[in-house]
Each structure stands twice: as C-alpha cells, then as structure tokens.
Design an enzyme around this catalytic site. Structure first.
Site, short mmCIF file in Angstrom:
data_model
loop_
_atom_site.label_atom_id
_atom_site.label_comp_id
_atom_site.label_asym_id
_atom_site.label_seq_id
_atom_site.Cartn_x
_atom_site.Cartn_y
_atom_site.Cartn_z
N GLY A 79 0.82 -1.20 0.00
CA GLY A 79 0.00 0.00 0.00
C GLY A 79 0.86 1.25 0.00
N CYS A 80 0.27 2.36 -0.43
CA CYS A 80 1.03 3.60 -0.57
C CYS A 80 1.48 4.14 0.79
CB CYS A 80 0.23 4.63 -1.34
SG CYS A 80 -1.45 4.89 -0.73
N PHE A 81 0.54 4.24 1.75
CA PHE A 81 0.93 4.68 3.09
C PHE A 81 1.97 3.75 3.69
CE2 PHE A 81 -3.22 7.08 3.69
CZ PHE A 81 -2.62 8.31 3.89
N THR B 83 4.15 1.93 2.26
CA THR B 83 5.47 2.10 1.65
C THR B 83 6.23 3.25 2.30
OG1 THR B 83 4.77 1.18 -0.48
CG2 THR B 83 6.67 2.66 -0.50
#
Length: 353
Positions: free
Chosen positions: A160-162, A164
């Site tokens: 997921g972006c968060f 990462t």
C-alpha cells in the site's frame, strides 16, 4: 540491458494507477503492452481515454470478461492486477489457477493478498477473506525489505502507498535492533490516492483548502506496517500509532515518523544506519534536510531525512503515491522477477516545478 520482452497486461486499466502503469510500460525497454483491460472503457482507444498516451499506442481497451487467458500459454507475460480490494480476492484466484502452468508473473496492486493472517484482513478490510488458500502463494512486494524473495517469486502483492512511505522511514531502525520504545507515524496524502471515482470525503473540491484525519488507528495499512517492522527485525510488541491524513493536494504522500528511543543515539550513528541499509536501494535517497513532495512527484523515488535530539528521532519520507506507492513499485517488482536492473524504466527524475 533487458533480456527477452515480457508481454504486459494491465487488468483494471481505467483508474489512476492503471493509467500510470500504461504510461510506464509504454516507455519500458523490457515490457511490451499487450492489453489494457477495462470493462468501463472497452472498445475505446487508449489514446482517446488517456490523451497523454495517444502518440504512444494504438491499442484499444478490451473487456476484462472477454480476455483470453489461453494466450498466456506461450512466451513470457506479466499481469498487473489493479482491481479494487474485495474484488481481487474473488476475481484473481480463478485466473491464477488457469495460469499456473504458464510463464506469467502476477503482480497484484490491491490489498487482498498483502496480509498473511485472514483474521487480521477481516478486521481491517471489513469482510472475511474468500481465498485464504492463496495467501501463502504471494510475496509482499516491498523491494527494500524483500528483495531476495521477490526476485525468485511469481506472485507479488504490491504494498500500500501509506505502508510504503511508513516502512521506508523505519525499517533501518528495526534491522539495526535499536531499542525503540514507541513509534508514531502520520501520513499526509493527496486526493489521487482515493481513486478515480469521487466520494463525499475524497472529491478534490471538498479537499482543496481542507485538512482532516481519517481511519485513525484502524487504517488497513497499519497491519502492513507492523508486519514489515517485525520482518525487518523489530520487536513484535512495540506500540505503533498511525494517523493517515487527507491533504489538499493531488499527488504525493509525506510521512513523519516520531520515534522514542530507550537511550540517546548520536545523529551520525543514526545516519550511518540508514546509509548502510539503503546502500543498494536505487530508489531511496537520504537527504541532509527535509524531503519535499515536489522533488519526488512524477518519479519512483523515496526521499528521506533523519533528525535526532536526545532520545527523540524524527524521520521524514516523501513519495509519489501513484508511483513508488503503486504503479512504479509494481514495475520495480516486475524488473526484479525478470532478472532486469531494478530501476529499469524508472530513472526519470521528477518534473520541476
């Protein structure tokens, strides 16, 4: 240089992440775009829906339901699955079954195969996992954590972006075994992270000039962050707080990690820990001062900084949520699975301004 080309299929190509994957694949020396699957846009030229790609491809979107998976019986293929959470865990397993004997690498960009514990998935995603038997077949695709495992895997679950931005902020501390007493993370994200369909809390006209936290303590990326911390060598019982926040911008995630150490550690020692951990990580850059979103947006890079005052350590990271937080990281993983250079097709710097 790349080896033989791998034909790339983007399944769920009609969203923001799908569009970025199409753009990256069309400029990649080792990937050949074979299909852009989207029931929403089926039959329409890619360049009509995404004018920025009109000069790069003459392909049209194809129906997801009509794609012939038997085409994967010959040659090398890479499937990028960009379906929503909750949809992927039902739609992807039958395809995985069909592709078992083919030379197809599958990179899933949903959250459905990131967590190995089905009970944790149910708690944070709000539904029971319908394909538990496939969870052990996926490797968590954060290259800076799982480089060796990704390289020899054919089933990758993209982070997921968060998760990462947060993990890149703290993994070196876990790996070094520093005595951390408490970890608090906040992540500020742009509106593109909410997807192409506007909703009352995510539509940009309602975010512009606004700022709010959401899913405090229950965001689905929190168990990813915990799992990455432990996998890198961190304490399982460490308290971790994570607060995601909606910022009035389109792209980017800025993460701040507040770390309480059991004892003071010199700035120079902390910095060396980060330099050593990321010495072979082409997408991570350690700065002297705070990173800035403008310097990473449009790139696959993560910029970070470390600041120490006694027992208090602050680590800041900046990434593009659609690239290092999604599509760019998926290409990075594809490069590893194919034995190509990790940064191939991902070295363009961020635009300015």
């Amino acid at each position: 240089m790349a080896g033989p080309e791998s034909r790339a299929v983007v399944w769920g190509a009609g969203g923001f992440v799908g569009a970025e994957l199409l753009r990256l694949i069309l400029g990649h020396p080792g990937l050949q775009l074979a299909a852009a699957l989207s029931d929403t846009h089926a039959g329409r030229p890619v360049g009509e829906v995404l004018p920025q790609l009109a000069s790069s491809t003459r392909l049209s979107f194809e129906s997801e339901r009509n794609w012939d998976w038997r085409r994967h019986e010959e040659g090398s293929w890479t499937l990028f699955a960009c379906l929503p959470h909750g949809t992927t865990l039902r739609a992807l397993p039958p395809v995985l079954q069909l592709l078992q004997q083919s030379d197809t690498t599958v990179i899933d960009l949903s959250g459905d195969f990131r967590l190995q514990d089905a009970a944790v998935y149910a708690r944070y995603y709000g539904e029971e996992h319908a394909s538990v038997e496939w969870l052990p077949h996926f490797v968590y695709g954060l290259p800076e954590l799982n480089w060796e495992r990704i390289r020899v895997s054919r089933r990758i679950s993209n982070p997921g972006c968060f998760a990462t931005g947060a993990q890149l902020a703290v993994l070196p501390l876990a790996a070094a075994g520093l005595p951390v007493e408490f970890l608090a993370l906040d992540g500020k994200t742009g509106s593109s992270g909410a997807g192409v369909q506007p909703r009352p809390t995510t539509h940009h006209p309602l975010r512009s000039g606004n700022f709010r936290a959401y899913k405090v303590g229950r965001h689905q990326h929190l168990p990813e962050i915990r799992a990455g911390w432990v996998a890198a060598g961190g304490r399982e019982d460490l308290e971790i707080s994570f607060v995601p926040q909606m910022a009035p911008m389109v792209r980017g995630i800025f993460t701040t990690a507040h770390v309480k150490l059991a004892e003071p550690v010199p700035q120079s020692e902390i910095r060396q820990i980060y330099q050593d951990y990321y010495a072979q990580a082409p997408m991570v850059r350690l700065l002297d001062d705070s990173p800035a979103l403008f310097e990473v947006r449009g790139s696959n890079r993560c910029d970070l900084s470390v600041h120490v005052e006694g027992r208090c350590l602050v680590v800041c990271t900046a990434i593009d949520n659609l690239l290092k937080g999604a599509a760019g990281q998926a290409i990075q993983n594809a490069n590893l699975t194919q034995g190509w250079e990790e940064a191939m097709g991902l070295t363009a710097p961020a635009p300015w301004p």
